[in-house]
Enzyme design. Structure first.
Site, PDB file in Angstrom:
ATOM      1  N   TYR A 134       0.817  -1.210   0.000  1.00 38.13           N
ATOM      2  CA  TYR A 134       0.000   0.000   0.000  1.00 38.13           C
ATOM      3  C   TYR A 134       0.861   1.275   0.000  1.00 38.13           C
ATOM      4  CZ  TYR A 134      -3.190   3.642   1.537  1.00 38.13           C
ATOM      5  OH  TYR A 134      -3.891   4.821   1.634  1.00 38.13           O
ATOM      6  N   ASP A 187      -8.525  -3.322  -1.506  1.00 39.52           N
ATOM      7  CA  ASP A 187      -9.713  -2.557  -1.897  1.00 39.52           C
ATOM      8  C   ASP A 187      -9.329  -1.265  -2.612  1.00 39.52           C
ATOM      9  OD1 ASP A 187      -8.981  -2.364   1.097  1.00 39.52           O
ATOM     10  OD2 ASP A 187      -9.824  -0.388   0.647  1.00 39.52           O
ATOM     11  N   LYS A 196     -11.705  -8.732   5.285  1.00 36.02           N
ATOM     12  CA  LYS A 196     -12.265  -7.411   5.591  1.00 36.02           C
ATOM     13  C   LYS A 196     -12.947  -6.863   4.336  1.00 36.02           C
ATOM     14  CE  LYS A 196     -11.284  -2.706   6.953  1.00 36.02           C
ATOM     15  NZ  LYS A 196     -10.261  -1.665   6.993  1.00 36.02           N
TER      16      LYS A 196
END
Length: 515
Positions: free
Chosen positions: A263, A298, A370
């Site tokens: 990330y 995501d 998640k």
């Protein structure tokens, strides 16, 4: 779970590819340390305070060692040298080392050197036992006040003042929230230090500091006892201080951390080498502390199209899983991330989202997962947004997600008000209750749209994994294969904080975490 879609052997092959992809990265991790890892070592020893103008003591000492070009032996070694010079406290250790001229940091006799390392190892074991004791306190409270069945309802607070965050977190817990996430101040990822103390004027959130963690955890402990169910707390272990924040979170008994192997590289332009090295040590701490990590796949489908880039999410999840397991994390600690982000104006989006969520569950059957809500296509029509969020609630319960971040009907308008969270929690509770068991009642057709889409996405993910294996992670990231974002190995922020270890590098905490 309805429909196997793919064979077990295919999933095993994906894991093998992910291991082959990450092998060269672990060679980099073994050979190097970073300024952040060395500051974490000092925090383990108790250097959590700040000096003049709020500069963290850990930074003062590590910057001094880095400047003197001796950090490659490890901060623990130099901490021992400071004790050997007569320092009686962590603060004295910093003062003695930072005041010493470079030419006074010369070698010791072998006997003195061996004794020094033994003393530091002994102190490290004591520090580790102290940390384990605090983790045990959290686990006892979890056992005393069990959490409700998954999906655990996760909401965000983000006032910029930790004391106001506490009030909002209490209200959310009373309305049914199971997990509270405290949003971090904008751009903290790019700070090469962890700010000190409580935040009362944050921008976009509060800083991830040990004091903020303590304040919120104590409030949620109190609320857990009052409500008779444990309320989990999460924050962010990302950016240039992944390991230090992981330590602070472990010490203050947090339950989850947003922690992703890529990330920072992709979305914060943190240097690639720095991130890979830092994430390993941070995850070693998470493994010890029983912290669930939340990975960030995501995000790939907010910068890229969710339909076209669905396979990149699956490929990255296998890579993230491999990084995590090699750092000691167990399946139950892997909050593998994905989200409900396909353009709502496309036809059959419910089938497409079910397909993706079922595929993720099929690949990672024992992970909590998640699930993130729609955000990219949210507009200012709160009634449409609410309906959109409810569809995500349905997919979450149908596909047995472990953690569900609830969408807000006012997304894209303002940070959530108390009433926004209340509406989201009420709707999620209704859907989770009404549809519980739906996954056991319906079987997905193996020749239907859901199964065929899942097989297609998995096939594309395998092609991407093979490309990453053949050409390497650096090349794949350089080509923008994840999130449509391109990064170079020596670009981004923080490379100057990477240090090649000397042959006698000393880090007793890494030894304990890996034992």
């Amino acid at each position: 779970m309805p429909g196997p879609f793919i064979e077990d052997a295919q999933i095993a092959h994906a894991r093998k590819l992910a291991e082959e992809i990450t092998d060269p990265v672990f060679d980099l991790i073994r050979r190097n340390t970073t300024v952040s890892i060395e500051r974490t070592v000092l925090r383990f020893f108790g250097l959590s305070g700040a000096g003049t103008r709020g500069v963290p003591l850990a930074n003062l000492m590590v910057d001094r060692l880095h400047e003197a070009k001796v950090l490659n032996r490890g901060a623990a070694y130099w901490y021992g040298r400071a004790l050997h010079m007569g320092a009686k406290s962590p603060l004295e250790a910093v003062e003695r080392l930072t005041a010493l001229p470079n030419d006074k940091l010369g070698p010791l006799s072998p006997e003195v050197e061996a004794n020094l390392r033994d003393e530091v190892r002994s102190e490290a074991r004591a520090a580790m036992e102290d940390l384990k004791g605090r983790i045990a306190q959290r686990d006892a409270l979890r056992k005393q006040f069990p959490m409700p069945p998954a999906p655990h309802k996760y909401v965000i607070v983000a006032t910029g003042n930790i004391y106001d965050d506490v009030d909002q977190a209490r209200a959310a817990a009373q309305a049914g929230a199971d997990v509270i996430a405290v949003i971090r101040s904008t751009a903290q990822s790019l700070l090469d230090y962890v700010p000190h103390g409580a935040t009362t004027e944050g921008y976009g959130g509060t800083y991830a500091t040990q004091e903020n963690f303590r304040i919120m955890r104590e409030a949620l402990d109190e609320e857990s006892r009052k409500l008779g169910r444990y309320i989990q707390l999460t924050n962010y272990s990302s950016g240039l201080c992944m390991a230090e924040i992981a330590f602070a979170a472990a010490y203050e008994r947090l339950d989850m951390l947003l922690n992703d192997a890529m990330y920072g590289i992709l979305f914060r332009d943190i240097n690639m080498r720095r991130t890979f090295i830092d994430q390993y040590f941070s995850r070693r701490i998470c493994a010890l502390a029983g912290i669930i990590i939340n990975t960030g796949e995501d995000n790939y489908i907010t910068t890229a199209d969710a339909y076209d880039a669905a396979h990149t999410v699956i490929a990255s999840q296998f890579i993230n899983e491999t990084f995590a397991k090699r750092a000691g994390l167990k399946d139950w600690q892997l909050g593998i991330g994905h989200s409900y982000e396909i353009d709502p104006y496309r036809e059959e989006t419910l089938l497409l989202e079910l397909s993706q969520a079922m595929l993720v569950r099929r690949c990672f059957p024992d992970a909590p997962l998640k699930y993130m809500p729609p955000t990219k296509h949210k507009e200012t029509d709160i009634f449409f947004s609410h309906a959109y969020d409810v569809m995500a609630d349905l997919v979450a319960i149908w596909t047995r997600q472990g953690i569900q971040l609830l969408g807000m009907m006012t997304e894209a308008m303002h940070t959530p008000l108390l009433a926004d969270r209340y509406v989201a929690l009420k709707a999620a509770k209704y859907i989770h209750t009404a549809a519980r068991g739906i996954d056991e009642e319906f079987t997905v057709r193996e020749d239907g749209k859901i199964a065929n889409r899942a097989r297609f996405v998995f096939g594309e993910a395998m092609k991407l994994l093979e490309e990453c294996r053949n050409e390497g992670m650096v090349a794949a990231i350089g080509k923008g294969r994840f999130g449509d974002v391109k990064r170079e190995e020596t670009g981004g922020k923080g490379l100057e904080g990477v240090v090649e270890k000397a042959p006698d590098y000393f880090n007793p905490f890494l030894d304990l975490l890996e034992s």
